[in-house]
Design an enzyme around this catalytic site. Structure first.
Site, short mmCIF file in Angstrom:
data_model
loop_
_atom_site.label_atom_id
_atom_site.label_comp_id
_atom_site.label_asym_id
_atom_site.label_seq_id
_atom_site.Cartn_x
_atom_site.Cartn_y
_atom_site.Cartn_z
N ALA A 63 0.82 -1.21 0.00
CA ALA A 63 0.00 0.00 0.00
C ALA A 63 0.85 1.26 0.00
O ALA A 63 1.90 1.33 0.66
CB ALA A 63 -0.92 0.01 1.21
N GLY A 111 1.35 -5.46 1.19
CA GLY A 111 0.26 -5.82 0.30
C GLY A 111 0.73 -6.49 -0.98
O GLY A 111 -0.02 -7.25 -1.60
N GLU A 114 0.88 -9.99 -0.06
CA GLU A 114 -0.48 -10.50 0.09
C GLU A 114 -1.11 -10.80 -1.26
O GLU A 114 -1.87 -11.76 -1.40
CB GLU A 114 -1.32 -9.49 0.88
CG GLU A 114 -0.92 -9.44 2.35
CD GLU A 114 -1.65 -8.38 3.14
OE1 GLU A 114 -2.09 -8.67 4.27
OE2 GLU A 114 -1.78 -7.24 2.64
N GLU A 134 4.71 -4.33 8.32
CA GLU A 134 3.62 -3.45 8.74
C GLU A 134 3.76 -2.93 10.17
O GLU A 134 3.21 -1.88 10.51
CB GLU A 134 2.27 -4.17 8.60
CG GLU A 134 1.70 -4.18 7.20
CD GLU A 134 2.25 -5.29 6.34
OE1 GLU A 134 1.70 -5.53 5.25
OE2 GLU A 134 3.24 -5.94 6.74
#
Length: 258
Positions: A63, A111, A114, A134
């Protein structure tokens, strides 16, 4: 269909989704919605296999940090609604009845990792960098980094890497079960892998994926029931009959997906 943060191509049954949001392939708001549109392309009948890839230096850093800064003004409901866009993308990749490959070079964290977790097979460069940092901004991996990661590496290793934020290379990723194959050129290896799958029966591949996912998430009795249903479906297909005939005639089968 035009894209600004992605390069999406379809060539003879293989759809390639290349992250192209310079300089680090951050998953911005725009990319979130474009990934959703890319999934629509993957759903098309002309596509048999999908590949997600980035650049030699970076798959994706996850992100865009500015998104979290913007989110400071959101309600929790608004944050969940926004996150749902990307969450649905990952769920679609994971559940679509077609093989989805991730070709990973360079940095693949947050992300970005992910996204790779939602794919079926990860082909990773030895020098790739993978992990979940994170905790540096007081968060957890929130779109599969906890829930999907644990299925691949087990709870102890998942917690260790999430707690520490330690980044690992491709070799260690394979050792712990995060990467299925370590290859010198992930893009080339993914293309060759995808091409090899084009000769396989599409319905059998799709139902194998669905059955394995069910076995991962359900009890043994439920998984076995789904497995039996999948087999009873496939045994009535034209591709199964073609496979039998090709075996008897000592030739390569020509599967059509019917």
């Amino acid at each position: 269909m035009g894209f600004d943060t992605l390069d999406v191509t379809v060539d003879e049954g293989v759809a390639t989704v290349r992250l192209a949001n310079d300089p680090v392939n951050a998953i911005s708001q725009e990319m979130r919605y474009e990934l959703s549109e890319a999934v629509d392309v993957l759903q098309e009948d002309r596509v048999r296999v999908g590949i997600f890839t980035g650049t030699p230096d970076v798959f994706s850093v996850g992100a865009d940090i500015s998104l979290f800064e913007e989110a400071q003004d959101w309600t929790t409901a608004a944050f969940r609604k926004n996150s749902k866009v990307l969450g649905q993308v990952f769920e679609s990749i994971e559940t679509i009845e077609k093989p989805m490959l991730a070709a990973i070079e360079g940095t693949c964290v947050g992300g970005g990792l992910e996204l790779a977790l939602a794919c079926d097979v990860r082909l990773v460069s030895p020098a790739a960098t993978l992990g979940f940092p994170e905790h540096n901004i007081g968060l957890i991996p929130g779109l599969g980094g906890c829930s999907r990661f644990v299925h691949l590496v087990g709870p102890g290793k998942a917690k260790d890497l999430i707690f520490s934020g330690r980044l690992i290379d491709g070799e260690e990723a394979e050792e712990i079960g995060l990467a299925e194959r370590v290859v010198d050129d992930p893009d080339e290896a993914a293309s060759e892998y995808a091409e090899s799958l084009l000769s396989k029966p599409p319905q059998a591949l799709g139902l194998a994926k669905r059955t394995v996912n069910t076995a991962r998430d359900a009890d043994l009795q439920t998984a076995g029931f789904v497995e039996s249903l999948a087999q009873s479906t496939l045994i009535e297909t034209a591709d199964h009959k073609e496979g039998l005939e090709a075996f008897r005639e000592d030739r390569d089968p020509e599967f059509t997906g019917e």
